[in-house]
Scaffold this motif. Structure first.
Motif, PDB file in Angstrom:
ATOM      1  N   UNK A 143      70.479  87.321  -8.243  1.00  0.00           N
ATOM      2  CA  UNK A 143      71.790  87.856  -7.853  1.00  0.00           C
ATOM      3  C   UNK A 143      71.655  89.298  -7.360  1.00  0.00           C
ATOM      4  N   UNK A 144      70.839  90.087  -8.051  1.00  0.00           N
ATOM      5  CA  UNK A 144      70.663  91.491  -7.651  1.00  0.00           C
ATOM      6  C   UNK A 144      69.962  91.599  -6.302  1.00  0.00           C
ATOM      7  N   UNK A 145      69.040  90.690  -6.019  1.00  0.00           N
ATOM      8  CA  UNK A 145      68.399  90.658  -4.695  1.00  0.00           C
ATOM      9  C   UNK A 145      69.440  90.395  -3.614  1.00  0.00           C
ATOM     10  N   UNK A 146      70.328  89.436  -3.871  1.00  0.00           N
ATOM     11  CA  UNK A 146      71.382  89.120  -2.896  1.00  0.00           C
ATOM     12  C   UNK A 146      72.307  90.314  -2.673  1.00  0.00           C
ATOM     13  N   UNK A 147      72.651  90.995  -3.781  1.00  0.00           N
ATOM     14  CA  UNK A 147      73.523  92.168  -3.664  1.00  0.00           C
ATOM     15  C   UNK A 147      72.826  93.299  -2.916  1.00  0.00           C
ATOM     16  N   UNK A 148      71.524  93.423  -3.112  1.00  0.00           N
ATOM     17  CA  UNK A 148      70.776  94.452  -2.397  1.00  0.00           C
ATOM     18  C   UNK A 148      70.756  94.151  -0.895  1.00  0.00           C
ATOM     19  N   UNK A 149      70.574  92.886  -0.526  1.00  0.00           N
ATOM     20  CA  UNK A 149      70.577  92.498   0.891  1.00  0.00           C
ATOM     21  C   UNK A 149      71.919  92.814   1.551  1.00  0.00           C
ATOM     22  N   UNK A 150      72.990  92.769   0.760  1.00  0.00           N
ATOM     23  CA  UNK A 150      74.324  93.075   1.286  1.00  0.00           C
ATOM     24  C   UNK A 150      74.614  94.575   1.287  1.00  0.00           C
ATOM     25  N   UNK A 151      73.700  95.352   0.704  1.00  0.00           N
ATOM     26  CA  UNK A 151      73.854  96.801   0.699  1.00  0.00           C
ATOM     27  C   UNK A 151      74.649  97.353  -0.465  1.00  0.00           C
ATOM     28  N   UNK A 152      74.885  96.541  -1.500  1.00  0.00           N
ATOM     29  CA  UNK A 152      75.718  96.977  -2.622  1.00  0.00           C
ATOM     30  C   UNK A 152      74.917  97.527  -3.807  1.00  0.00           C
ATOM     31  N   UNK A 153      73.660  97.128  -3.907  1.00  0.00           N
ATOM     32  CA  UNK A 153      72.820  97.624  -5.000  1.00  0.00           C
ATOM     33  C   UNK A 153      71.473  98.078  -4.451  1.00  0.00           C
ATOM     34  N   UNK A 154      70.781  98.827  -5.279  1.00  0.00           N
ATOM     35  CA  UNK A 154      69.429  99.279  -4.983  1.00  0.00           C
ATOM     36  C   UNK A 154      68.562  98.891  -6.170  1.00  0.00           C
ATOM     37  N   UNK A 155      67.427  98.261  -5.893  1.00  0.00           N
ATOM     38  CA  UNK A 155      66.499  97.876  -6.963  1.00  0.00           C
ATOM     39  C   UNK A 155      65.241  98.721  -6.830  1.00  0.00           C
ATOM     40  N   UNK A 156      64.830  99.335  -7.931  1.00  0.00           N
ATOM     41  CA  UNK A 156      63.622 100.162  -7.941  1.00  0.00           C
ATOM     42  C   UNK A 156      62.732  99.766  -9.114  1.00  0.00           C
ATOM     43  N   UNK A 157      61.459  99.525  -8.815  1.00  0.00           N
ATOM     44  CA  UNK A 157      60.495  99.209  -9.871  1.00  0.00           C
ATOM     45  C   UNK A 157      60.066 100.502 -10.560  1.00  0.00           C
ATOM     46  N   UNK A 158      59.879 100.419 -11.871  1.00  0.00           N
ATOM     47  CA  UNK A 158      59.400 101.576 -12.627  1.00  0.00           C
ATOM     48  C   UNK A 158      57.927 101.819 -12.287  1.00  0.00           C
TER      49      UNK A 158
END
Length: 144
Positions: free
Chosen positions: A70-85
């Motif tokens: 779900x977070x990947x999909x939201x990132x593709x839409x520009x709503x979230x950012x995912x960052x690896x530690x």
């Protein structure tokens, strides 16, 4: 009323409440091309700030694999950012982007206006009682 009847009544009321909210938010979700579940994820991030996938999964009682998708999909839409530690690439932090924050602020404004009259019709005591009732139900149905 026995426990099972009580539980089933709570389930039905909860479904009705969720369905009412989903129906109210349907045009909003459609406009922003998100699902109701994705709206809920954005709302949690808005309230809690940056969370890793595990924390977000726990907060929403979801499997981490589903949450990650779900977070990947939201990132593709520009709503979230995912960052690896950097210290552990298995840990992925998720945060709202400016666009994601604007979407939730728009939604909060919409909900505030839609339910303002109902909310203002409740006394402070009734609001506290409602919150307390949900806390009691949460305790009743938890494993602790």
């Amino acid at each position: 009323m026995n426990f099972i009847t009580y539980k089933n009544t709570i389930d039905k009321l909860n479904r009705n409440m969720e369905n009412g909210l989903m129906e109210a938010l349907r045009p909003f979700c459609y406009k922003h091309k998100i699902t109701y579940l994705q709206y809920q994820i954005l709302a949690v991030l808005f309230e809690e700030g940056t969370l890793n996938i595990g924390e977000l999964s726990s907060e929403m009682s979801m499997d981490t694999g589903n949450m990650s998708a779900q977070c990947k999909r939201l990132e593709k839409k520009g709503y979230t950012l995912r960052l690896r530690k950097k210290y552990d690439e298995r840990v992925v932090d998720v945060s709202l982007t400016k666009q994601g924050r604007l979407v939730i602020m728009e939604l909060n404004d919409f909900l505030s206006k839609k339910y303002k009259k109902n909310w203002e019709g409740l006394s402070e005591k009734e609001r506290e009682e409602l919150l307390n009732s949900f806390q009691v139900m949460n305790k009743l149905f938890s494993d602790n």
